[in-house]
Design a protein around this motif. Structure first.
Motif, short mmCIF file in Angstrom:
data_model
loop_
_atom_site.label_atom_id
_atom_site.label_comp_id
_atom_site.label_asym_id
_atom_site.label_seq_id
_atom_site.Cartn_x
_atom_site.Cartn_y
_atom_site.Cartn_z
N GLY A 15 2.77 13.47 -12.82
CA GLY A 15 3.14 13.13 -14.19
C GLY A 15 4.22 12.06 -14.33
N ILE A 16 4.44 11.30 -13.28
CA ILE A 16 5.48 10.25 -13.34
C ILE A 16 4.78 8.89 -13.34
CG2 ILE A 16 7.48 9.26 -12.14
CD1 ILE A 16 7.77 12.07 -10.77
N SER A 17 5.14 8.04 -14.29
CA SER A 17 4.45 6.75 -14.43
C SER A 17 5.02 5.71 -13.46
CB SER A 17 4.60 6.23 -15.86
OG SER A 17 5.95 5.85 -16.08
N ALA A 18 4.24 4.64 -13.29
CA ALA A 18 4.71 3.52 -12.45
C ALA A 18 6.00 2.95 -13.04
CB ALA A 18 3.63 2.45 -12.37
N LEU B 15 9.72 2.42 -11.30
CA LEU B 15 10.11 1.04 -10.96
C LEU B 15 11.52 0.91 -10.37
CD1 LEU B 15 9.36 -1.93 -10.81
CD2 LEU B 15 10.03 -2.18 -13.20
N PRO B 16 12.56 1.47 -11.00
CA PRO B 16 13.89 1.29 -10.40
C PRO B 16 14.00 1.91 -9.02
CG PRO B 16 13.98 2.76 -12.32
CD PRO B 16 12.61 2.18 -12.28
N LEU C 94 0.84 -1.20 0.00
CA LEU C 94 0.00 0.00 0.00
C LEU C 94 0.88 1.25 0.00
CD1 LEU C 94 -2.96 0.57 -0.20
CD2 LEU C 94 -3.09 0.68 2.29
N GLY C 95 2.02 1.18 0.69
CA GLY C 95 2.97 2.29 0.64
C GLY C 95 3.45 2.53 -0.78
N TRP C 96 3.71 1.43 -1.48
CA TRP C 96 4.14 1.53 -2.88
C TRP C 96 3.04 2.18 -3.73
CZ3 TRP C 96 2.74 -2.38 -6.92
CH2 TRP C 96 3.44 -2.17 -8.11
N LEU C 97 1.77 1.69 -3.57
CA LEU C 97 0.67 2.24 -4.36
C LEU C 97 0.46 3.72 -4.07
CD1 LEU C 97 -2.07 -0.57 -4.33
CD2 LEU C 97 -0.49 0.08 -6.17
N HIS C 98 0.62 4.10 -2.77
CA HIS C 98 0.45 5.51 -2.44
C HIS C 98 1.51 6.36 -3.14
CE1 HIS C 98 0.64 9.24 -0.14
NE2 HIS C 98 -0.65 9.07 -0.05
N ALA C 99 2.75 5.88 -3.12
CA ALA C 99 3.83 6.62 -3.78
C ALA C 99 3.56 6.71 -5.28
CB ALA C 99 5.18 5.94 -3.52
N LEU C 100 3.01 5.64 -5.87
CA LEU C 100 2.69 5.67 -7.30
C LEU C 100 1.56 6.67 -7.60
CD1 LEU C 100 2.89 1.95 -8.51
CD2 LEU C 100 4.65 3.73 -8.54
N ALA C 101 0.59 6.77 -6.67
CA ALA C 101 -0.49 7.75 -6.84
C ALA C 101 0.08 9.16 -6.81
CB ALA C 101 -1.55 7.57 -5.76
#
Ligand code: NDP
Length: 288
Positions: free
Chosen positions: A194-197, A201-202, A181-188
């Motif tokens: 304007g930065i994609s998943a 990734l790296p 969920l931490g990862w998903l929040h950072a991706l949101a």
């Protein structure tokens, strides 16, 4: 030596992968599922469809259960308790340690032995190297079937208590879901800027590789020592506040960083500002 025949009850994605692995390894497999059609392709590959749950239980001593949860286990086996005597139920359905212990007692009352399992890989990992499953329950029953179970994943036997495998599984899920969920929040937050998943990734791989921190803090946590020599909780709290502010500035839901902040604030209020953030373990241990 003939491979041990096995019954698999429950043909969701996980049960289906397990049946496939057993078939690929030359085991005779009897299957049963509430929605019968999910067995069709497995029967085409060589599995035997049991028409009733009684027949599925009667077919083999070793019975693998891969159901949604333990409520489903009772729904399925409750109508066939007379067929349970002498069966070894390897229950790979997820639930709480207490549910696993209660089900082990219930199985024993009907003459069956439960070995509890907690599978640590998604269905595509079944039958592949690097996968593992926690097991617990009577050691003799586990050892008698270990070789067959290792067709599915490597095994990690945790002890006699039937709740232990479920406990280790839940500990794993606790870390998994909070991290993911931490990862998903950072991706949101990234997406709102304007930065994609894919671009993330790296950086996500690096950020979630926490091995250094786990190694560094583990002995200190076991010793109950939280010196603020390399990090201070007050510093950590300021950092989480920055994340929460960046989240709000980006018009992204701040519920997750706000929840973290609330825990940091409780640590600060309890006087841990100059201790390491690991002192929060005492804050999150106390049930409220
Ligand atoms: P699903 O929930 O997709 O399917 C499990 C099976 O449970 C289905 O065959 C379903 O039957 C059956 N079922 C559910 N409720 C009942 C009921 N009341 N009566 C009869 N049958 C019922 O789970 P998965 O296959 O994905 O996973 C199985 C177990 O493995 C779960 O406990 C899960 O937590 C665990 N697990 C799953 C992982 C995964 O990535 N999928 C990873 C690690 C563990 P029907 O087909 O008729 O609906």
């Amino acid at each position: 030596m003939n491979k041990q025949p096995v019954t698999v009850i429950g043909l969701g994605p996980m049960g289906r992968a397990m049946v496939g692995a057993f078939l690929d390894n030359g085991h005779a497999v009897t299957v049963w599922n509430r929605t019968e059609s999910k067995a069709d392709d497995l029967v085409a590959r060589g599995a035997v469809r049991a028409d009733t749950i009684q027949a599925a239980l009667a077919a083999n001593e070793l019975v693998v259960l891969s159901l949604t949860d333990y409520a489903a286990v009772y729904d399925v086996l409750g109508s066939a308790t007379t067929a349970l005597a002498g069966r070894v139920l390897v229950n790979l359905s997820s639930d709480t340690p207490d549910q696993a212990r209660t089900a082990a007692r219930w199985a024993a009352e009907h003459g069956a032995t439960q070995v509890t399992g907690g599978v640590l890989v998604p269905p595509p990992g079944i039958g592949k190297p690097g996968s593992s499953t926690f097991y617990s329950g009577p050691r003799e029953a586990f050892e008698a079937h270990r070789e067959t179970l290792e067709v599915l994943t490597a095994t990690d036997y945790r002890g006699d208590d039937p709740g232990l495998a479920a406990l280790y599984y839940q500990l794993n899920m606790d870390m998994f879901w909070t991290s993911m969920l931490g990862w998903l929040h950072a991706l949101a937050l990234a997406r709102a800027n304007g930065i994609s998943a894919k671009e993330m990734l790296p950086y996500a791989k690096l950020a979630l590789n926490l091995e250094y921190f786990l190694e560094f803090y583990t002995d200190r946590i076991d010793a109950g020592e939280h010196p603020g020599d390399v990090d201070r909780l007050a510093m950590g709290m300021a950092s989480v506040e920055h994340v929460a502010h960046t989240t709000r500035d980006s018009r992204v839901d701040p519920a997750l960083p706000d929840a973290l902040l609330e825990i940091f604030r409780r640590g600060q209020t309890a006087g841990h500002g100059d201790d390491s953030f690991t002192s929060l373990i005492d804050i999150v241990t106390a049930q409220r």
